[in-house]
Design a protein around this motif. Structure first.
Motif, PDB file in Angstrom:
ATOM      1  N   VAL A  32       0.632  -1.172   0.098  1.00 42.58           N
ATOM      2  CA  VAL A  32      -0.406   0.330   0.207  1.00 42.58           C
ATOM      3  C   VAL A  32       1.466   1.164  -0.192  1.00 42.58           C
ATOM      4  CG1 VAL A  32      -1.771   1.692   1.271  1.00 42.58           C
ATOM      5  CG2 VAL A  32      -1.863  -1.341   1.406  1.00 42.58           C
ATOM      6  N   ALA A  33       2.387   1.343   0.550  1.00 43.90           N
ATOM      7  CA  ALA A  33       2.999   3.001   0.980  1.00 43.90           C
ATOM      8  C   ALA A  33       3.119   2.537  -0.608  1.00 43.90           C
ATOM      9  CB  ALA A  33       4.069   2.418   1.761  1.00 43.90           C
ATOM     10  N   PHE A  34       4.047   1.413  -1.035  1.00 46.81           N
ATOM     11  CA  PHE A  34       4.666   1.772  -2.071  1.00 46.81           C
ATOM     12  C   PHE A  34       2.525   2.566  -3.665  1.00 46.81           C
ATOM     13  CE2 PHE A  34       6.159   0.404  -6.642  1.00 46.81           C
ATOM     14  CZ  PHE A  34       7.215   0.721  -6.295  1.00 46.81           C
ATOM     15  N   LYS A  35       2.626   2.129  -3.464  1.00 43.41           N
ATOM     16  CA  LYS A  35       1.335   2.341  -4.422  1.00 43.41           C
ATOM     17  C   LYS A  35       0.754   3.125  -4.458  1.00 43.41           C
ATOM     18  CE  LYS A  35      -3.284   1.478  -5.606  1.00 43.41           C
ATOM     19  NZ  LYS A  35      -3.659   1.928  -6.973  1.00 43.41           N
ATOM     20  N   TYR A  36       0.948   3.840  -3.185  1.00 44.82           N
ATOM     21  CA  TYR A  36       0.417   5.747  -3.028  1.00 44.82           C
ATOM     22  C   TYR A  36       1.919   6.667  -2.875  1.00 44.82           C
ATOM     23  CZ  TYR A  36      -4.150   3.611  -2.381  1.00 44.82           C
ATOM     24  OH  TYR A  36      -5.225   3.620  -2.563  1.00 44.82           O
ATOM     25  N   GLY A  37       2.511   6.168  -2.106  1.00 42.59           N
ATOM     26  CA  GLY A  37       4.219   6.681  -2.575  1.00 42.59           C
ATOM     27  C   GLY A  37       4.572   6.604  -3.776  1.00 42.59           C
ATOM     28  N   VAL A  38       4.954   5.885  -4.786  1.00 37.78           N
ATOM     29  CA  VAL A  38       5.402   5.614  -5.772  1.00 37.78           C
ATOM     30  C   VAL A  38       4.538   5.542  -6.828  1.00 37.78           C
ATOM     31  CG1 VAL A  38       6.981   4.435  -7.282  1.00 37.78           C
ATOM     32  CG2 VAL A  38       7.550   4.563  -3.904  1.00 37.78           C
ATOM     33  N   THR A  39       3.542   4.528  -7.449  1.00 40.44           N
ATOM     34  CA  THR A  39       2.747   4.614  -8.143  1.00 40.44           C
ATOM     35  C   THR A  39       1.926   5.450  -9.003  1.00 40.44           C
ATOM     36  OG1 THR A  39       1.077   3.575  -7.680  1.00 40.44           O
ATOM     37  CG2 THR A  39       3.067   2.239  -8.421  1.00 40.44           C
ATOM     38  N   GLU A  40       0.921   6.210  -7.327  1.00 43.39           N
ATOM     39  CA  GLU A  40       0.272   7.192  -8.039  1.00 43.39           C
ATOM     40  C   GLU A  40       0.456   8.638  -8.057  1.00 43.39           C
ATOM     41  OE1 GLU A  40      -2.731   7.112  -8.026  1.00 43.39           O
ATOM     42  OE2 GLU A  40      -2.966   4.535  -7.291  1.00 43.39           O
ATOM     43  N   PRO A  41       1.473   8.936  -7.488  1.00 43.98           N
ATOM     44  CA  PRO A  41       2.514   9.925  -8.088  1.00 43.98           C
ATOM     45  C   PRO A  41       3.125  10.652  -9.642  1.00 43.98           C
ATOM     46  CG  PRO A  41       3.410   9.147  -5.648  1.00 43.98           C
ATOM     47  CD  PRO A  41       2.554   8.433  -6.152  1.00 43.98           C
ATOM     48  N   ARG A  42       3.525   9.187  -9.392  1.00 36.45           N
ATOM     49  CA  ARG A  42       4.364   8.592 -11.174  1.00 36.45           C
ATOM     50  C   ARG A  42       2.940   8.822 -11.884  1.00 36.45           C
ATOM     51  NH1 ARG A  42       8.241   4.202 -11.341  1.00 36.45           N
ATOM     52  NH2 ARG A  42       8.853   4.925 -10.275  1.00 36.45           N
ATOM     53  N   LYS A  43       1.695   7.995 -11.469  1.00 36.91           N
ATOM     54  CA  LYS A  43       0.390   7.811 -12.832  1.00 36.91           C
ATOM     55  C   LYS A  43       0.351   9.587 -12.967  1.00 36.91           C
ATOM     56  CE  LYS A  43      -1.804   5.340 -11.514  1.00 36.91           C
ATOM     57  NZ  LYS A  43      -2.950   4.229 -11.199  1.00 36.91           N
ATOM     58  N   GLN A  44       0.432  10.280 -12.384  1.00 40.56           N
ATOM     59  CA  GLN A  44      -0.079  12.111 -11.380  1.00 40.56           C
ATOM     60  C   GLN A  44       0.845  12.863 -12.596  1.00 40.56           C
ATOM     61  OE1 GLN A  44      -3.252  13.158 -10.371  1.00 40.56           O
ATOM     62  NE2 GLN A  44      -2.646  14.716 -11.988  1.00 40.56           N
ATOM     63  N   TYR A  46       3.032  11.523 -15.233  1.00 42.33           N
ATOM     64  CA  TYR A  46       2.632  11.578 -16.787  1.00 42.33           C
ATOM     65  C   TYR A  46       1.529  12.449 -16.539  1.00 42.33           C
ATOM     66  CZ  TYR A  46       5.911   7.979 -16.769  1.00 42.33           C
ATOM     67  OH  TYR A  46       7.965   7.399 -17.431  1.00 42.33           O
ATOM     68  N   ALA A  47       0.325  12.291 -16.395  1.00 42.49           N
ATOM     69  CA  ALA A  47      -0.401  12.483 -16.682  1.00 42.49           C
ATOM     70  C   ALA A  47      -0.716  14.177 -16.938  1.00 42.49           C
ATOM     71  CB  ALA A  47      -2.231  12.187 -15.532  1.00 42.49           C
ATOM     72  N   ASP A  48       0.008  15.162 -15.771  1.00 42.04           N
ATOM     73  CA  ASP A  48       0.357  16.681 -16.266  1.00 42.04           C
ATOM     74  C   ASP A  48       1.353  16.445 -17.265  1.00 42.04           C
ATOM     75  OD1 ASP A  48      -1.339  16.473 -13.859  1.00 42.04           O
ATOM     76  OD2 ASP A  48       0.673  16.984 -12.704  1.00 42.04           O
ATOM     77  N   PHE A  49       2.221  15.909 -17.851  1.00 36.11           N
ATOM     78  CA  PHE A  49       3.436  16.265 -18.530  1.00 36.11           C
ATOM     79  C   PHE A  49       2.473  15.594 -19.826  1.00 36.11           C
ATOM     80  CE2 PHE A  49       6.178  14.123 -21.637  1.00 36.11           C
ATOM     81  CZ  PHE A  49       6.895  15.102 -21.975  1.00 36.11           C
ATOM     82  N   TYR A  50       1.193  14.725 -20.102  1.00 39.94           N
ATOM     83  CA  TYR A  50       0.854  14.527 -21.247  1.00 39.94           C
ATOM     84  C   TYR A  50      -0.400  15.571 -21.752  1.00 39.94           C
ATOM     85  CZ  TYR A  50       4.022  11.239 -22.724  1.00 39.94           C
ATOM     86  OH  TYR A  50       5.124  10.006 -22.978  1.00 39.94           O
ATOM     87  N   LYS A  51      -0.785  16.071 -20.483  1.00 38.50           N
ATOM     88  CA  LYS A  51      -1.518  17.163 -20.683  1.00 38.50           C
ATOM     89  C   LYS A  51      -1.535  17.866 -21.753  1.00 38.50           C
ATOM     90  CE  LYS A  51      -4.575  17.812 -16.859  1.00 38.50           C
ATOM     91  NZ  LYS A  51      -4.451  17.926 -15.409  1.00 38.50           N
ATOM     92  N   HIS A  52      -0.456  18.880 -21.463  1.00 38.76           N
ATOM     93  CA  HIS A  52       0.185  20.343 -22.245  1.00 38.76           C
ATOM     94  C   HIS A  52       0.746  19.564 -22.964  1.00 38.76           C
ATOM     95  CE1 HIS A  52      -1.942  23.007 -19.271  1.00 38.76           C
ATOM     96  NE2 HIS A  52      -1.747  21.815 -18.344  1.00 38.76           N
ATOM     97  N   TYR A  53       1.455  18.004 -23.586  1.00 40.90           N
ATOM     98  CA  TYR A  53       2.486  17.564 -24.372  1.00 40.90           C
ATOM     99  C   TYR A  53       1.895  18.120 -25.853  1.00 40.90           C
ATOM    100  CZ  TYR A  53       6.046  15.033 -26.895  1.00 40.90           C
ATOM    101  OH  TYR A  53       6.722  14.342 -27.769  1.00 40.90           O
TER     102      TYR A  53
END
Length: 76
Positions: A32-44, A46-53
């Protein structure tokens, strides 16, 4: 005065009853710590980058810089 003999019968089962739930709980907490500490911020990120790419704009800037060997700049 002598030391008592260690009880060996059923020792593995007794230790597993204690350590197995602890190991399971710790692994669940780590997952759970890995999911919310690593993967969720990484997905966010990527989403922020491709929103304006803009892929076309990026391609044109690389083409003008001469990055691609098979694509001629539009000035030539």
């Amino acid at each position: 005065m002598s030391l008592p003999k260690p009880v060996m019968r059923g020792l593995l089962g007794k230790r597993l009853r204690l350590h197995l739930p602890i190991a399971f709980a710790l692994s669940l907490v780590a997952a759970v710590a890995f999911k919310y500490g690593v993967t969720e911020p990484r997905k966010q990120a990527y989403a922020d980058f491709y929103k304006h790419y803009d892929a076309v704009k990026e391609f044109n800037s690389m083409k003008e810089a001469g990055v691609f060997e098979s694509v001629q700049p539009s000035g030539e």
